[in-house]
Design a protein around this motif. Structure first.
Motif, mmCIF file in Angstrom:
data_model
loop_
_atom_site.group_PDB
_atom_site.id
_atom_site.type_symbol
_atom_site.label_atom_id
_atom_site.label_comp_id
_atom_site.label_asym_id
_atom_site.label_seq_id
_atom_site.Cartn_x
_atom_site.Cartn_y
_atom_site.Cartn_z
ATOM 1 N N PRO A 5 -2.451 -5.724 1.373
ATOM 2 C CA PRO A 5 -2.460 -5.901 0.050
ATOM 3 C C PRO A 5 -2.946 -4.756 -0.903
ATOM 4 O O PRO A 5 -3.353 -3.910 -0.613
ATOM 5 C CB PRO A 5 -3.654 -7.007 -0.262
ATOM 6 N N TYR A 7 -2.979 -3.992 -5.201
ATOM 7 C CA TYR A 7 -3.138 -4.561 -6.635
ATOM 8 C C TYR A 7 -2.364 -3.458 -7.642
ATOM 9 O O TYR A 7 -2.954 -2.401 -7.491
ATOM 10 C CB TYR A 7 -4.597 -4.774 -6.912
ATOM 11 N N GLN A 29 -3.945 -1.059 -9.932
ATOM 12 C CA GLN A 29 -4.779 -2.048 -10.808
ATOM 13 C C GLN A 29 -6.188 -2.173 -10.503
ATOM 14 O O GLN A 29 -6.174 -2.183 -9.246
ATOM 15 C CB GLN A 29 -4.027 -3.593 -10.900
ATOM 16 N N GLY A 30 -7.046 -1.967 -11.376
ATOM 17 C CA GLY A 30 -8.449 -1.884 -11.007
ATOM 18 C C GLY A 30 -8.934 -0.557 -11.232
ATOM 19 O O GLY A 30 -8.501 0.409 -10.596
ATOM 20 N N PRO A 46 -10.307 -5.688 -11.524
ATOM 21 C CA PRO A 46 -9.728 -5.629 -10.258
ATOM 22 C C PRO A 46 -9.059 -7.091 -10.084
ATOM 23 O O PRO A 46 -9.588 -7.945 -10.673
ATOM 24 C CB PRO A 46 -10.964 -5.380 -9.380
ATOM 25 N N GLY A 47 -8.506 -7.146 -8.888
ATOM 26 C CA GLY A 47 -8.046 -8.276 -8.481
ATOM 27 C C GLY A 47 -6.715 -9.032 -9.145
ATOM 28 O O GLY A 47 -6.339 -10.135 -8.878
ATOM 29 N N ARG A 48 -6.165 -8.149 -9.861
ATOM 30 C CA ARG A 48 -4.825 -8.753 -10.493
ATOM 31 C C ARG A 48 -3.679 -8.017 -10.039
ATOM 32 O O ARG A 48 -3.716 -6.961 -9.471
ATOM 33 C CB ARG A 48 -4.802 -8.459 -12.099
ATOM 34 N N ARG A 50 -1.437 -8.801 -7.438
ATOM 35 C CA ARG A 50 -1.586 -8.697 -6.144
ATOM 36 C C ARG A 50 -0.058 -8.750 -5.439
ATOM 37 O O ARG A 50 0.831 -9.506 -5.889
ATOM 38 C CB ARG A 50 -2.315 -9.543 -5.459
ATOM 39 N N GLN A 80 -8.628 1.752 -4.125
ATOM 40 C CA GLN A 80 -7.911 1.156 -3.149
ATOM 41 C C GLN A 80 -7.506 1.979 -1.775
ATOM 42 O O GLN A 80 -6.380 2.410 -1.968
ATOM 43 C CB GLN A 80 -6.594 0.176 -3.708
#
Length: 216
Positions: A5, A7, A29-30, A46-48, A50, A80
């Motif tokens: 993964p 992001y 992202q994040g 975070p978490g957007r 993906r 990340q």
């Protein structure tokens, strides 16, 4: 192939304002650092957005033969670390272009052992809105340009200097299916930042070139 993964806020080609030549640029992202004064707040959460490293590498293959350099920014890429490592390995295997990575962490806090030979130059340390901004490629003067390879020295030693007025420019691109305007670059911070979405912590009024952006 890797399905790790990743992001990713966006990617664009070509970008001419974040390093020498026509560059393929990634914005992770994040961001856990969240520097006061940063105008890229849309990349903090975070978490957007993906995706996977493999999907991103496939999507950029079409541009790699035209790419002079690669810039990775954010957000914060080192938030990340595994995805960053896999992306760097994939890019290095596919391209001889230089790779520049921005990080808001101090150089001393970065674990670079696993990334040896994968990053040619780093710009490190958090953006400080109270600091002047007179150095090339940097948003504030506390940030450091660190060359890690012979290619990094060959490509980036030229940026160990004050920024020229002609470099205070932006690329303008169109983001996503609705064509939202996106600006990339590090010109002078002398305009209302709330009116702009930019690739770095500071920006300014001039637009260097127009290019069509593609979002992963």
């Amino acid at each position: 192939m890797t399905h790790m993964p990743l992001y990713l806020s966006r990617l664009h080609f070509p970008v001419t304002t974040l390093g020498p030549g026509q560059r393929l640029c990634f914005w992770f992202q994040g961001c856990s650092i969240r520097c006061p004064g940063c105008v890229s707040m849309d990349t903090w959460a975070p978490g957007r957005h993906r995706t996977t490293v493999d999907a991103v590498l496939q999507s950029v293959d079409q541009w790699l033969t035209q790419t002079d350099g690669i810039t990775i920014s954010g957000g914060e890429p080192f938030d990340q670390p595994s995805a960053l490592e896999e992306l760097l390995k994939g890019l290095r295997a596919r391209s001889a272009a230089d790779i520049l990575v921005y990080s808001g962490y101090p150089l001393e806090n970065l674990n670079l052992e696993r990334l040896e030979g994968l990053i040619d130059a780093l710009i490190t340390d958090p953006f400080r809105v109270e600091q002047p901004q007179t150095l090339a490629l940097r948003g504030s003067n506390n940030q450091r340009l660190v060359c890690l390879t012979a290619l990094g020295h060959a490509r980036f030693n030229q940026f160990e200097r004050r920024v020229s007025q002609g470099e205070r420019t932006l690329d303008v691109m169109f983001d996503g299916p609705n064509g939202e305007i996106f600006l990339a670059g590090i010109p002078a911070r002398d305009r209302d930042a709330s009116k702009r979405r930019t690739a770095a912590a500071v920006c300014g009024p001039a637009i260097a070139s127009i290019s069509q952006g593609v979002e992963a």
